[in-house]
Design a protein around this motif. Structure first.
Motif, PDB file in Angstrom:
ATOM      1  N   VAL A  42      46.361  44.261  40.026  1.00  0.00           N
ATOM      2  CA  VAL A  42      45.739  45.476  39.502  1.00  0.00           C
ATOM      3  C   VAL A  42      46.793  46.301  38.773  1.00  0.00           C
ATOM      4  CG1 VAL A  42      44.720  47.694  40.138  1.00  0.00           C
ATOM      5  CG2 VAL A  42      43.888  45.604  41.209  1.00  0.00           C
ATOM      6  N   VAL A  46      46.627  46.942  34.830  1.00  0.00           N
ATOM      7  CA  VAL A  46      46.432  48.310  34.348  1.00  0.00           C
ATOM      8  C   VAL A  46      47.581  48.713  33.435  1.00  0.00           C
ATOM      9  CG1 VAL A  46      46.344  50.715  35.008  1.00  0.00           C
ATOM     10  CG2 VAL A  46      45.111  49.032  36.325  1.00  0.00           C
ATOM     11  N   GLY A 275      34.504  54.068  42.176  1.00  0.00           N
ATOM     12  CA  GLY A 275      34.763  53.706  40.795  1.00  0.00           C
ATOM     13  C   GLY A 275      33.849  54.433  39.829  1.00  0.00           C
ATOM     14  N   MET A 309      44.380  54.055  39.678  1.00  0.00           N
ATOM     15  CA  MET A 309      43.816  52.705  39.774  1.00  0.00           C
ATOM     16  C   MET A 309      44.293  52.003  41.027  1.00  0.00           C
ATOM     17  SD  MET A 309      41.708  51.777  37.722  1.00  0.00           S
ATOM     18  CE  MET A 309      41.887  50.118  38.330  1.00  0.00           C
ATOM     19  N   ILE A 312      42.573  53.549  43.968  1.00  0.00           N
ATOM     20  CA  ILE A 312      41.176  53.128  44.124  1.00  0.00           C
ATOM     21  C   ILE A 312      41.108  51.703  44.654  1.00  0.00           C
ATOM     22  CG2 ILE A 312      39.086  52.534  42.837  1.00  0.00           C
ATOM     23  CD1 ILE A 312      39.484  54.986  41.170  1.00  0.00           C
ATOM     24  N   ALA A 313      41.990  50.851  44.130  1.00  0.00           N
ATOM     25  CA  ALA A 313      42.006  49.469  44.613  1.00  0.00           C
ATOM     26  C   ALA A 313      42.340  49.442  46.103  1.00  0.00           C
ATOM     27  CB  ALA A 313      43.004  48.639  43.827  1.00  0.00           C
TER      28      ALA A 313
ATOM     29  N   THR B 109      40.354  41.394  42.250  1.00  0.00           N
ATOM     30  CA  THR B 109      41.018  42.365  41.397  1.00  0.00           C
ATOM     31  C   THR B 109      40.011  43.029  40.477  1.00  0.00           C
ATOM     32  OG1 THR B 109      42.900  40.896  41.412  1.00  0.00           O
ATOM     33  CG2 THR B 109      42.910  42.665  39.787  1.00  0.00           C
ATOM     34  N   ALA B 112      37.877  45.394  42.213  1.00  0.00           N
ATOM     35  CA  ALA B 112      38.535  46.624  42.631  1.00  0.00           C
ATOM     36  C   ALA B 112      38.718  47.585  41.461  1.00  0.00           C
ATOM     37  CB  ALA B 112      39.882  46.300  43.260  1.00  0.00           C
ATOM     38  N   PHE B 113      38.460  47.122  40.261  1.00  0.00           N
ATOM     39  CA  PHE B 113      38.569  47.965  39.081  1.00  0.00           C
ATOM     40  C   PHE B 113      37.317  48.801  38.916  1.00  0.00           C
ATOM     41  CE2 PHE B 113      42.025  45.581  37.268  1.00  0.00           C
ATOM     42  CZ  PHE B 113      42.541  46.428  36.316  1.00  0.00           C
ATOM     43  N   PRO B 114      37.458  50.077  38.717  1.00  0.00           N
ATOM     44  CA  PRO B 114      36.259  50.798  38.302  1.00  0.00           C
ATOM     45  C   PRO B 114      35.828  50.250  36.953  1.00  0.00           C
ATOM     46  CG  PRO B 114      38.006  52.302  38.925  1.00  0.00           C
ATOM     47  CD  PRO B 114      38.604  50.930  38.870  1.00  0.00           C
ATOM     48  N   GLY B 115      34.529  49.975  36.835  1.00  0.00           N
ATOM     49  CA  GLY B 115      34.019  49.387  35.605  1.00  0.00           C
ATOM     50  C   GLY B 115      34.390  50.194  34.374  1.00  0.00           C
ATOM     51  N   ILE B 116      34.438  51.503  34.536  1.00  0.00           N
ATOM     52  CA  ILE B 116      34.724  52.359  33.386  1.00  0.00           C
ATOM     53  C   ILE B 116      36.064  52.017  32.775  1.00  0.00           C
ATOM     54  CG2 ILE B 116      35.222  54.669  32.650  1.00  0.00           C
ATOM     55  CD1 ILE B 116      33.627  55.739  34.743  1.00  0.00           C
ATOM     56  N   LEU B 117      37.045  51.852  33.633  1.00  0.00           N
ATOM     57  CA  LEU B 117      38.382  51.621  33.112  1.00  0.00           C
ATOM     58  C   LEU B 117      38.428  50.312  32.357  1.00  0.00           C
ATOM     59  CD1 LEU B 117      41.443  52.748  33.422  1.00  0.00           C
ATOM     60  CD2 LEU B 117      41.624  50.501  34.426  1.00  0.00           C
TER      61      LEU B 117
END
Ligand SMILES: Nc1ncnc2c1ncn2[C@@H]1O[C@H](COP(=O)(O)OP(=O)(O)OP(=O)(O)O)[C@@H](O)[C@H]1O
Ligand SMILES: Nc1ncnc2c1ncn2[C@@H]1O[C@H](COP(=O)(O)OP(=O)(O)OP(=O)(O)O)[C@@H](O)[C@H]1O
Ligand SMILES: [Mg+2]
Ligand SMILES: [Mg+2]
Lengths: 337, 269, 527, 493
Positions: A42, A46, A275, A309, A312-313, B109, B112-117
């Protein structure tokens, strides 16, 4: 933006609720260690994804009047003049020291910033999910119990309807009606609970209601479906054959078994809400984590984006871990695996 | 009885929206992107059935055009999500071992990501466009598909006909395609239906945050987003696209339920 | 006086009647067996008696009286009071009839708490005593355990204990042991009879197994398509059935076939010291030890020979069978086919081996791809070796189908066939390529007695005609009698006894074989 | 009771004036710190902390005698040493002061800050500059605000502002609000308030800038009584707000500039005929009326109408001529190619301009499509010059030279500049050094004429700021800059 659905997480094997403390602790440790690759992935994705995106934080700070020299100065002070791998390595080494860095737009330390904003988000999400669970699970179970009755049809229809309303739209309409037309709740702002619990409640009432309504739809259906599933099983018939009253059949025999799959869903819902909360926070102008993330993205505030990020993960992993740990309470079979 | 009701209501709702879209391909009352600054924010009238928006564009026409965009984007997105998700799910479910573990990690992974990002990142890289949205949302939903497919592959691969195929000397690839893949159809169909609804929802949520299908093309999501400032003086502007989204979602959900019941092996066999 | 009186019972599923005009009585202390094929309405009747018909079924007529009291007149509360102490019920599936989320102590006590006025301590004592009675060791600690911590047989005994704890006057047992293996089945049934005798309970025993009826029932009632066909004392009824349906049921019981003398030949397939292990569950810090399912087994099968592989559940039969087809990798030893070592061969060598071997699985439903037409299923093996044109494949498939008695059904899908027909399709698929070696893993265990008889006959005829060698995996000694040339007995992954059929069955050398033989239920008449 | 609540659309970046800043940050800063000079409402420069400004005849030496009786929020009296200390920090590269480069450029170079005595500050320039005082007064430069040295931490980093302004910093709760409290010892100038100068007496105990990003929510908050000043109502909300009893609207022309930029290096747009065709295709008055809801006047010059340098000629709007537009496009070799117009939804005006432009071009047979980008991306494309056409807005430049400079320059070194013409560049340099207003004015007129000829950008209008207050708020006035001023405002219930 609910992505929650059918089956549980990729793998599921937790130590029993009956496992010793050491076992559970070891398991938690294992799971957290196992999450490290995910978290690293992640972090890396990111980091590099954000840098692929056009847009320069220095430019954003300086705006239309930016001169090349001023931009270069600012970039240097933001640490953006170094090569990407160096920046990544620096960030990672900071991270290992428990330091998430500083926002490049506001200069605030990212860690405290996230925790601060997370308070609002967590309050809303947890309250909404708790309310939704408390209302939806009994409703879904009763509907399943009276499968085919008018009550059941009404519950399912209501749930499907709720499920079909975009949450932000619902939020806007609630805001319009209760905030503007009726004036029952303030339209904007936020007060922390520490400051004034009563006022705080007023501010987060509508967001909670909005989220809870939508989740109620999801959960009623899930609770109903898994209860129907359970009610077909022999041990329900066995309980009835023993002369157990219906109320007890439902509470003692159907509920724990039907709740287990619902619990998984609750975990997913919690993760997803974190999210997708940005939209709700935008509608209700709450200073939450979702809003922080979106704003940081718009401002190309890399340290904040990366921090949020990762956070949140981590929350996502922890929630699912918590669900897994709780799962054996309702379904002891899981512990055996 | 419930089953048929779901099918009828869901089918009718989706059919109506679909018909609207098909009609819009051939005809709309006005050009949906034609602005007329002298007729901004008109209330509904005989000329403009649902009034005009802040650029004086005909709302009814835009809703119709929006149906085309929204449904088109949703359909394409679902296809992308399915293609990616099925490939990943099949591979990890059937091959298991390290393939499964690696794909599982990637999947986790993504989840765990917000869809928006994810959407924003991809959109910004690809450039905001329909295909960008489709790809971004498709990627965002692929893990969900992968999970469902993997689950059903895991249960199918334990069925003996898969082993029978192996015992016949058939290659793994043949077995996978001929015997395993078709069986994911039922759960995937059900999922695709719900997915359709979610994508419409997500597209509108993204538009709401200013990341959706770029205007002036009409989608319900961006109509809703641009109507929001006029919530009070022109409530119809927000109510109409919001209601259409809800109708579409309701249709998708009901159809999904009906399909689920239809395809349930307990009742099917 | 009779405990249960059923008069002119009718049960309807929608417009269809699944039980028609059924009448019978069960006397105090008596065991009545309800016999009949699958779907004949046995379970429906039992559920109606205890007043728990599943949704979709309803009682459309008739009268059920318990101890002279009509059930339809009772209020739900009175009916509930009757369930448990009056009528107890044991269900078929031991895996799902206990609540997985409740400790078994709590489940056992529940009935006592509802129907007796005992304090918690004495309830506990009663439970412990009862568990002990049904042979659960360390009952005190086990009360705290969850159902999944027990094996199937133990669960069925716990189930029985919790029902018998209330000393019901009538025990309804709906196929209480079909899900268990032969040894456990015998144990549980004997226990049930014993408990009933001690407590003076009557039993309504539902089964499709005539062996059970012969051994345990006083009277039997034979059902067909929702109606009673024949009723009477169990022994005479089975010895001299009057109705054609009952006669057919009895005739379907396995009988020993003639033994054959096979010409000496080199072994077709040979396992040398073969071991198979299932990998242990992986973890981050430690890996569980692998599970040794087959340990150093040597077994050779000659061309044209039928070898029966018997043993209790979990003894490794399936594992060995699959390993011999290389569907599972061996962890040790070697596998020889026509003298060639094929233990690790790949590519063309493996394909050649595959082309020569086939398997028929237990479950006729799950071994056929439900999305393929029957003809395509049977034609599929002919894809390999490549080269046969499609019309030719189709033609051969049709011919094969005709041979197994399914001529003209090629266009159907598996779900549109009966269980027996499906198994014929599976057999046709296995044989269409004329294999030299076939593994039949419990190929008939899931079938009804009458259908089983036909399928065994088909297999035997085909074997005689085509001359393939066969490893016949089964836990049913009756089947062994009918078809096997040689018997191999397995226990915990090892071969414990091996020899010609008649020798093993008539003069078992190993204790385990003897126990298996004792437990297998054969009609007294044929034993 | 004595709390004035003002809407702010986003959080501030810092409290360090002119350093880590944006418009909101400036708007908070000017309540807390003051510079030697400050802007009036009409963008001319007035004295603030300086008693007056004495300029030497050669234009190289500026002497600022300090006002007596001015105290910092910590009670210390203001001295010339404080001024020198702050100026030195501003001029250090590490500080990253927004305007350091402006005071170290070819046009304006500050060479020394001297303190001959406690009450006098002297600043020296390398050569005469028309821009020097404006730079010192510019809000985006933090007005070169003077703060006490205790505003810094021991290590020299910024802590919190201790200024001389009418308000002191109260609580800053990130993401929620910034609160200021009245500075009781504020030394106010006599007279009326004007711009950031004049009488700035604080009349309320506390001012809270509440962060409400959403426009609709802000308006709702105003109506619901949750805020007292909405400094920047959207023009489209005005009819409704005007109709509501109990609210007053305060409008003031602003000095920003809304434009359409054209890339003069684009294969198609490099032909001046094509650019003229586009300009002719636009019905500018109609466009401005639509976008600003009738709130603003069209203006084809970068120099805003309120400025003393704006002449009647600059306000002249050439009429739309579709036939001519078609002909010019034809001559320029336009054959129906789709032009791409970049815009964003971050600023509604940009988006609306783009939509209307697209529509108007279509009527002239010029096809185009919108590329709606996120703001960061658009800004990136702008600064790289990577666009064909772009709806864009420039923030207020308070000096006419700067109004031209913002889009004029060599593309080779500054790709963001739209107008790359050495002759124009020379004229621009002249205006910067020229002290005489009349001569400057004629130079600007000449540049304006060339701008209309070459059309690298199409200037459309300067927007109008509309502040809205409920009746109980008195003394509030909007001005040329969006951000509000809380001094002189009182609450009367
Ligand atoms: N819930 C139900 N709804 C509708 N029909 C049912 C239902 N349960 C059973 N039936 C039908 O009723 C008939 C009798 O079923 P029942 O379960 O009593 O048979 P059975 O003799 O117990 O068979 P088996 O030996 O397979 O258990 C069958 O035709 C079955 O399809
Ligand atoms: N996939 C697997 N993973 C781990 N252990 C397994 C697996 N399959 C079977 N086993 C174990 O291997 C042993 C032998 O199993 P196998 O299926 O060969 O027994 P079986 O004799 O065929 O039993 P049954 O009569 O019940 O079919 C058992 O203890 C079983 O639990
Ligand atoms: Mg049955
Ligand atoms: Mg087996």
């Amino acid at each position: 933006m609910s992505r929650a659905t059918a089956p549980g997480p990729w793998t599921r094997h937790a130590p029993g609720a009956c496992g010793s403390f050491a076992e559970v602790a070891l398991y938690v440790l294992k799971r957290l260690l196992a999450a490290i690759p995910t978290l690293l992935l992640v972090a890396a994705s990111v980091f590099f994804l954000m840098r692929l995106i056009p847009g320069d934080p220095a430019l954003l700070v300086l705006g239309d009047a930016a001169t090349p020299e001023a931009i270069a100065d600012l970039r240097a002070s933001m640490g953006l003049d170094r090569t990407l791998p160096v920046q990544f390595a620096l960030w990672l080494s900071q991270l290992l020291g428990g330091d998430l860095g500083f926002s490049i737009t506001s200069g605030e330390a990212v860690g405290p910033l996230i925790l601060d904003r997370f308070g609002v988000t967590a309050a809303i999400v947890l309250a909404a999910v708790a309310i939704a669970v408390l209302l939806a699970v009994p409703a879904g179970m009763l509907a399943a119990w009276k499968q085919g009755s008018w009550g059941d049809i009404a519950a399912v229809s209501l749930a499907t309807l709720l499920l079909s309303i975009p949450s932000f739209w619902l939020g806007l309409i609630l805001l319009l009606v209760f905030g503007l037309k009726l004036g029952w709740v303030p339209v904007v702002g936020y007060v922390t609970f520490a400051e004034n619990p009563w006022a705080a409640l007023h501010y987060i009432l509508l967001p909670i209601a909005t989220l809870a309504l939508v989740e109620i739809g999801v959960l009623i259906r899930m609770a109903r479906a898994s209860t129907i599933e359970v009610l077909r099983l022999d041990y329900i018939a066995h309980a009835r054959a023993k002369g157990v009253p219906e109320s007890r059949v439902l509470l003692r025999h159907a509920f724990p078994n039907a709740f287990a799959p619902t619990l998984t869903l609750v975990g997913l819902v919690l993760g997803n809400l974190l999210g997708g909360i940005a939209v709700i926070e935008t509608v209700f102008t709450l200073p939450g984590l979702g809003r922080l993330l979106v704003d940081a993205i718009f401002a190309r505030d890399y340290p904040v984006i990366q921090g949020v990020m990762l956070f949140i993960a981590l929350v996502y992993v922890s929630v699912n871990l918590a669900v897994d740990l709780l799962y054996p309470v309702f379904d002891p079979r899981v512990a055996a695996e | 009885m419930r089953l048929r009701l779901n099918l009828v209501i869901g089918g009718t709702l989706m059919g109506a929206v679909l018909a609207l879209a098909v009609l819009a391909l051939a005809w709309t009352p006005y050009d949906p992107t034609r602005t007329n600054l002298r007729r901004r924010l008109r209330p509904p009238s005989a000329d403009y059935w649902l009034g005009t928006d802040e650029f004086g564009r005909d709302v009814a026409s835009r809703l119709m055009a929006g149906a085309v965009t929204s449904l088109g984007v949703a359909a394409a997105t679902v296809l992308v999500a399915l293609a990616i998700g099925i490939a990943i799910g099949l591979a990890s479910g059937f091959l298991r071992g390290w393939v499964d573990r690696v794909l599982g990690a990637v999947n986790d992974t993504l989840l765990a990501f917000p869809g928006i990002l994810l959407a924003l990142g991809l959109l910004a890289v690809i450039g905001p466009s329909r295909s960008g949205i489709v790809l971004a949302l498709g990627l965002a939903y692929a893990p969900t598909v992968a999970r469902v497919v993997r689950g059903s592959v895991l249960s199918i691969r334990e069925r003996e006909f898969v082993e029978a195929s192996r015992a016949l000397g058939n290659s793994e690839a043949y077995t996978l395609l001929r015997h395993v893949l078709p069986h994911t159809a039922a759960p995937v169909t059900v999922l695709a239906t719900s997915l359709f609804g979610w994508v419409i929802l997500s597209e509108s949520a993204l538009s709401f945050l200013g990341l959706g299908v770029p205007p002036p093309a009409a989608t319900w999501g961006n109509m809703l987003a641009s109507a929001r400032p006029f919530m009070q003086e022109a409530p119809l502007l927000s109510i109409a696209p919001g209601a259409l989204i809800a109708i579409c979602l309701l249709g998708a959900n009901l159809l999904g339920d009906a399909l689920r019941d239809l395809l349930d092996p307990r009742d099917g066999a | 006086m009779s405990v249960l009186e059923v008069a002119a019972l009718r049960i309807a599923a929608g417009m269809r009647e699944v039980v028609r005009d059924l009448s019978f009585t069960v006397a105090e202390g008596e065991t009545l067996a309800l016999v009949g094929e699958s779907g004949s309405g046995k379970s429906a009747t039992a559920r109606a008696v205890i007043g728990l018909l599943p949704p979709g079924l309803r009682q459309s007529g008739g009268r059920i009286a318990f101890a002279g009291q009509g059930l339809s007149a009772l209020s739900p509360a009175r009916l509930r009071a009757l369930r448990g102490p009056g009528m107890g019920m044991v269900f078929q599936e031991p895996m799902t009839s206990l609540n997985p989320a409740q400790r078994i102590g709590a489940q056992m006590e529940e009935g006592l708490a509802l129907h007796r006025t005992l304090d918690a301590r004495s309830r506990r004592q009663a439970c412990i005593a009862m568990l002990e009675r049904v042979g659960i060791t360390d009952p005190e600690r086990r009360l705290q355990a969850f159902p999944h911590e027990f094996s199937g047989g133990m669960r069925q005994r716990i189930m029985l204990a919790s029902v018998m704890l209330l000393r019901p006057r009538l025990l309804i047992a709906d196929e209480p042991t079909t899900a268990l293996d032969t040894l456990t089945q015998a144990e549980v049934l004997s226990l049930m009879k014993e408990l009933a005798r001690e407590q003076g309970s009557a039993i309504l025993l539902i089964t499709h197994d005539l062996g059970l009826v012969a051994r345990h029932a006083d009277r039997a009632l034979v059902m067909q398509a929702g109606q009673a066909v024949e009723e009477g004392a169990a022994a005479p009824l089975l010895a001299a059935p009057r109705q054609p349906y009952t006669q057919a049921l009895v005739a379907a019981l396995p009988r020993r076939g003639p033994s054959r003398a096979l010409p000496q030949a080199a072994p077709l397939i040979e396992a040398r010291d073969l071991s198979v292990a299932y990998p242990g569950r992986g973890g981050w810090f430690r890996r569980a030890a692998p599970m040794q399912a087959v340990q150093g087994v040597s077994l050779s099968i000659h061309p044209g020979e039928v070898v029966a592989l018997v043993g209790g559940s979990g003894s490794g039969k399936t594992t060995l069978g699959r390993a011999m087809l290389r569907l599972l990798p061996a962890s040790g030893g070697s596998l020889l086919f026509r003298g060639q070592d094929v233990t690790a061969s790949t590519g063309p060598a493996l394909l050649d081996f595959r082309l020569a071997c086939q398997i028929v699985f237990q479950d006729p439903y799950s071994s056929l791809d439900p999305r393929m037409r029957v003809r395509d299923i049977v034609a599929e093996p002919l894809r390999l070796p490549a080269g046969m044109p499609i019309p030719e494949r189709q033609r051969r498939a049709e011919a094969m189908l005709a041979e197994v008695g399914l001529g003209g059904l090629g266009d159907r899908y598996p779900h549109a066939l009966s269980g027996g027909q499906r198994q014929r399709v599976a057999i046709a698929r296995a044989l269409v390529r004329n294999p030299a070696f076939v593994v039949a893993d419990e190929a008939v265990s899931a079938l009804d007695a009458t259908v089983r008889k036909q399928v065994i006959a088909l297999l035997r005829d085909q074997q005689r005609k085509r001359g393939f060698a066969c490893l016949f995996v089964t836990h049913d000694l009756g089947v062994v009698e009918e078809i096997a040339d040689r018997v191999v007995v397995m226990q915990s992954g090892r071969i414990v006894e091996e020899g010609p059929r008649d020798q093993v069955l008539d003069a078992p050398a190993h204790d385990y074989t003897r126990a298996l033989l004792d437990a297998s239920l054969r009609l007294p008449a044929t034993a | 009771q004595d709390l004035l609540r003002i809407r702010m659309n986003a959080d501030i970046r810092s409290t360090d004036p002119g350093v880590n800043r944006d418009a909101n940050t400036d708007g908070i800063a000017w309540h807390i710190v003051e510079g030697l000079v400050a802007l009036r409402d009409d963008a001319t420069v007035a004295q603030m902390l300086a008693e007056r400004v004495d300029v030497s005849p050669d234009g190289l030496t500026y002497t600022f005698p300090l006002r007596a009786g001015v105290r910092f929020h910590n009670g210390q009296a203001l001295t010339s040493a404080d001024v020198a200390f702050a100026m030195q920090r501003y001029m250090r590269r590490e500080t990253n002061w927004r305007c350091r480069a402006d005071l170290d450029s070819a046009a304006t170079r500050l060479t020394a800050v001297e303190t001959p005595d406690d009450r006098t500050v002297v600043m020296r320039l390398e050569k005469p500059s028309a821009l020097f005082l404006t730079i010192l007064a510019r809000p985006d430069c933090g007005q070169a605000g003077i703060w006490h040295r205790d505003s810094l931490n021991a290590d020299g980093s910024w802590r919190a502002p201790i200024g001389t302004g009418p308000f002191r910093l109260g609580e800053w709760r990130r993401g929620q609000f910034v609160e200021l409290t009245r500075f009781a010892d504020y030394a106010a100038l006599p007279g009326e308030p004007t711009g950031l100068a004049g009488n700035k007496t604080p009349l309320v105990e506390r001012v809270r800038f509440t962060i409400i990003p959403d426009e609709a929510a802000s308006r709702a908050a105003l109506i619901a009584g949750n805020i007292d000043i909405l400094p920047d109502a959207r023009s489209r909300d005005l009819p409704d707000l005007r109709a509501r009893p109990g609210f007053s609207v305060h409008s003031a022309p602003s000095m920003d500039l809304q434009t359409v930029l054209m890339q003069t290096r684009d294969p198609l747009l490099q032909d001046v005929r094509m650019r003229r065709a586009i300009a002719l295709a636009l019905d500018v008055p109609e466009l401005v009326r639509a976008v600003s809801e009738g709130g603003s006047r069209p203006s084809r010059s970068p120099i805003p109408p309120g400025s003393a340098f704006n002449t009647p000629a600059m306000l002249e709007v050439p009429p739309r001529d579709l036939a001519q537009a078609r002909r010019l496009a034809q001559e320029a070799g336009y054959r129906g190619q789709k032009l791409r117009i970049i815009t964003t939804r971050r600023y509604e005006a940009f988006y609306e301009i783009a939509v209307v432009v697209q529509d108007m071009l279509k009527e002239a047979g010029i096809e185009s499509e919108l590329e709606v980008l996120e703001w960061a991306t658009q800004l990136d494309r702008y600064s790289r010059g990577d666009y064909q056409m772009m709806a864009f807005g420039f923030s207020a430049r308070l000096d006419p030279s700067l109004s031209f400079e913002m889009f004029t320059g060599p593309k080779a070194t500054q790709p963001r500049k739209a107008w790359d013409n050495p002759a124009v560049q020379a004229m621009l340099d002249q205006t910067m050094a020229e002290g005489d207003p009349a001569r400057r004015r004629s130079l600007f007129e000449a540049m304006q004429a060339r701008l209309m000829e070459e059309v690298p950008i199409i200037a459309l209008y300067s927007s109008t700021t509309h502040g809205v207050t409920p009746r109980h708020v008195q003394g509030y006035r909007s001005w040329a800059v969006d951000a509000p001023r809380a001094w002189g405002v009182r609450i009367v219930r």
